[in-house]
Design an enzyme around this catalytic site. Structure first.
Site, mmCIF file in Angstrom:
data_model
loop_
_atom_site.group_PDB
_atom_site.id
_atom_site.type_symbol
_atom_site.label_atom_id
_atom_site.label_comp_id
_atom_site.label_asym_id
_atom_site.label_seq_id
_atom_site.Cartn_x
_atom_site.Cartn_y
_atom_site.Cartn_z
ATOM 1 N N SER A 18 110.152 23.418 26.782
ATOM 2 C CA SER A 18 110.183 22.089 27.398
ATOM 3 C C SER A 18 108.760 21.590 27.613
ATOM 4 O O SER A 18 107.858 21.892 26.837
ATOM 5 C CB SER A 18 110.997 22.136 28.695
ATOM 6 O OG SER A 18 110.511 23.135 29.566
ATOM 7 N N ASP A 191 100.280 18.347 38.760
ATOM 8 C CA ASP A 191 101.146 17.466 39.540
ATOM 9 C C ASP A 191 102.124 18.241 40.417
ATOM 10 O O ASP A 191 103.118 17.698 40.877
ATOM 11 C CB ASP A 191 101.933 16.545 38.600
ATOM 12 C CG ASP A 191 102.736 17.324 37.553
ATOM 13 O OD1 ASP A 191 102.740 18.576 37.617
ATOM 14 O OD2 ASP A 191 103.341 16.688 36.676
ATOM 15 N N HIS A 194 103.482 20.827 36.324
ATOM 16 C CA HIS A 194 102.893 21.130 35.022
ATOM 17 C C HIS A 194 101.543 21.827 35.184
ATOM 18 O O HIS A 194 100.841 21.614 36.176
ATOM 19 C CB HIS A 194 102.767 19.849 34.192
ATOM 20 C CG HIS A 194 104.083 19.215 33.919
ATOM 21 N ND1 HIS A 194 104.511 18.075 34.574
ATOM 22 C CD2 HIS A 194 105.085 19.576 33.082
ATOM 23 C CE1 HIS A 194 105.728 17.750 34.146
ATOM 24 N NE2 HIS A 194 106.098 18.656 33.233
#
Length: 260
Positions: A18, A191, A194
Site C-alpha cells: 500500500s 504525518d 507514513h
C-alpha cells in the site's frame, strides 16, 4: 511481470503493498535506498498502491505476479495491514478488513508468491506503530472520520508476524523495530502514519539484516551479489602511478549511510 523484464541475469526485486510501498521512493524512502544499495546488483520494481488493503491485493495478485511470466522475481517484499486495521465504517465502505480475513488474505499472498519459483524469496513487513495525535491533525477534512489506533496496529502486526512464523516466511516486525527508538513517535513519520527518512532507515536496516542472515542460495545480500559489468577495464580511471586503472564499480563513498 506486467511486461517488465530485467536484463538477462540481473535479479528482480519487487516491492508490493500500500502507500508505505508506493511512497517508498519519495523523500529519502526505503525503496529508493534499496535501489541505490542494489545499483548494478538487482532491479527494484515498485508495485505500490495507496489506500489498498489485503483484500484488494488478493484480487490482483495473479495479474501483478502471473505464474506464467518468463521472468519471476528473486525477492518480493510485501506490506499490507495498516489500512486493513482501520476501524469499520458504519456504511460498510472503506478499507477495514477483519483480522481473521486479513490473516487469510496474507496467507494467500504468501502461498502465491512462494509458488512462482523455487528461487523466489519473500519478506513481509508488519504494521508499524503510528502517532495518533499527529495523524488526527494531518487527516484531510475531505474524508470521513478515519479511526486508526496503535492498539489495532499492534494486533495486525502480531498476526502478520505469527503467520510468517507458521509459514516459514521472513518478516520484519516493524511494530517493535520502530519503537526501539525513544523518539519514534516524532522522528519516524511525516504525518503520524507514513514513514519519514528516519523511519525508512529502520526498514532498510531490518531488510538488510534478514538478507544477510537468511540461509538462501543464492544469497541476496548486496555484498554477496555480483556487480554487473564489474570487471577491470583500461577505460577506468587512471591510478596515481599512471601505470594502471582503478575500478570504481563498487565504490560507495557517495552514500551518507554506509550500509552493512
Amino acid at each position: 511481470m506486467l511486461g517488465f523484464a530485467p536484463p538477462p541475469g540481473r535479479p528482480l526485486f519487487v516491492l508490493f503493498g500500500s502507500s508505505i510501498v508506493q511512497f517508498s521512493f519519495s523523500n529519502g524512502g526505503w525503496g529508493a535506498a534499496l535501489a541505490d544499495i542494489y545499483a548494478r546488483k538487482a532491479d527494484i520494481l515498485l508495485r505500490g498502491y495507496i489506500g489498498w488493503n489485503s483484500r484488494r491485493a488478493v484480487q490482483v495478485i495473479d495479474k501483478v505476479f502471473p505464474k506464467d511470466s518468463p521472468v519471476q522475481p528473486s525477492l518480493v517484499i510485501v506490506y499490507f495491514g495498516g489500512n486493513d486495521s482501520v476501524a469499520a465504517h458504519s456504511s460498510g465502505l472503506g478499507p477495514h478488513v477483519p483480522l481473521e480475513e486479513y490473516i487469510d488474505n496474507m496467507r494467500k499472498i504468501a502461498q502465491h508468491l512462494k509458488s512462482l519459483c523455487d528461487k523466489t524469496r519473500v519478506i513481509f513487513l508488519s504494521c508499524p506503530p503510528l502517532n495518533e495525535e499527529t495523524l488526527r491533525k494531518s487527516t484531510s477534512t475531505a474524508l470521513s472520520e478515519i479511526v486508526r489506533t496503535n492498539e489495532t496496529c499492534r494486533l495486525y502486526s502480531e498476526a502478520c508476524v505469527s503467520l510468517c512464523k507458521e509459514m516459514g516466511v521472513k518478516v520484519v516486525d516493524l511494530w517493535n523495530a520502530m519503537q526501539k527508538r525513544d523518539d519514534w513517535a516524532t522522528a519516524c513519520f511525516t504525518d503520524g502514519l507514513h514513514l519519514s527518512e528516519e523511519g525508512s532507515k529502520i526498514v532498510v536496516e531490518e531488510i538488510l539484516t534478514i538478507l544477510k542472515e537468511a540461509d538462501w542460495d543464492p544469497c541476496l545480500h548486496w555484498k554477496a551479489m555480483p556487480t554487473e559489468f564489474g570487471e577491470d577495464s583500461p577505460y577506468d580511471l587512471v591510478s596515481s602511478s599512471g601505470q594502471s586503472t582503478v575500478n570504481p564499480s563498487d565504490w560507495t563513498f557517495h552514500r551518507r549511510i554506509q550500509w552493512d
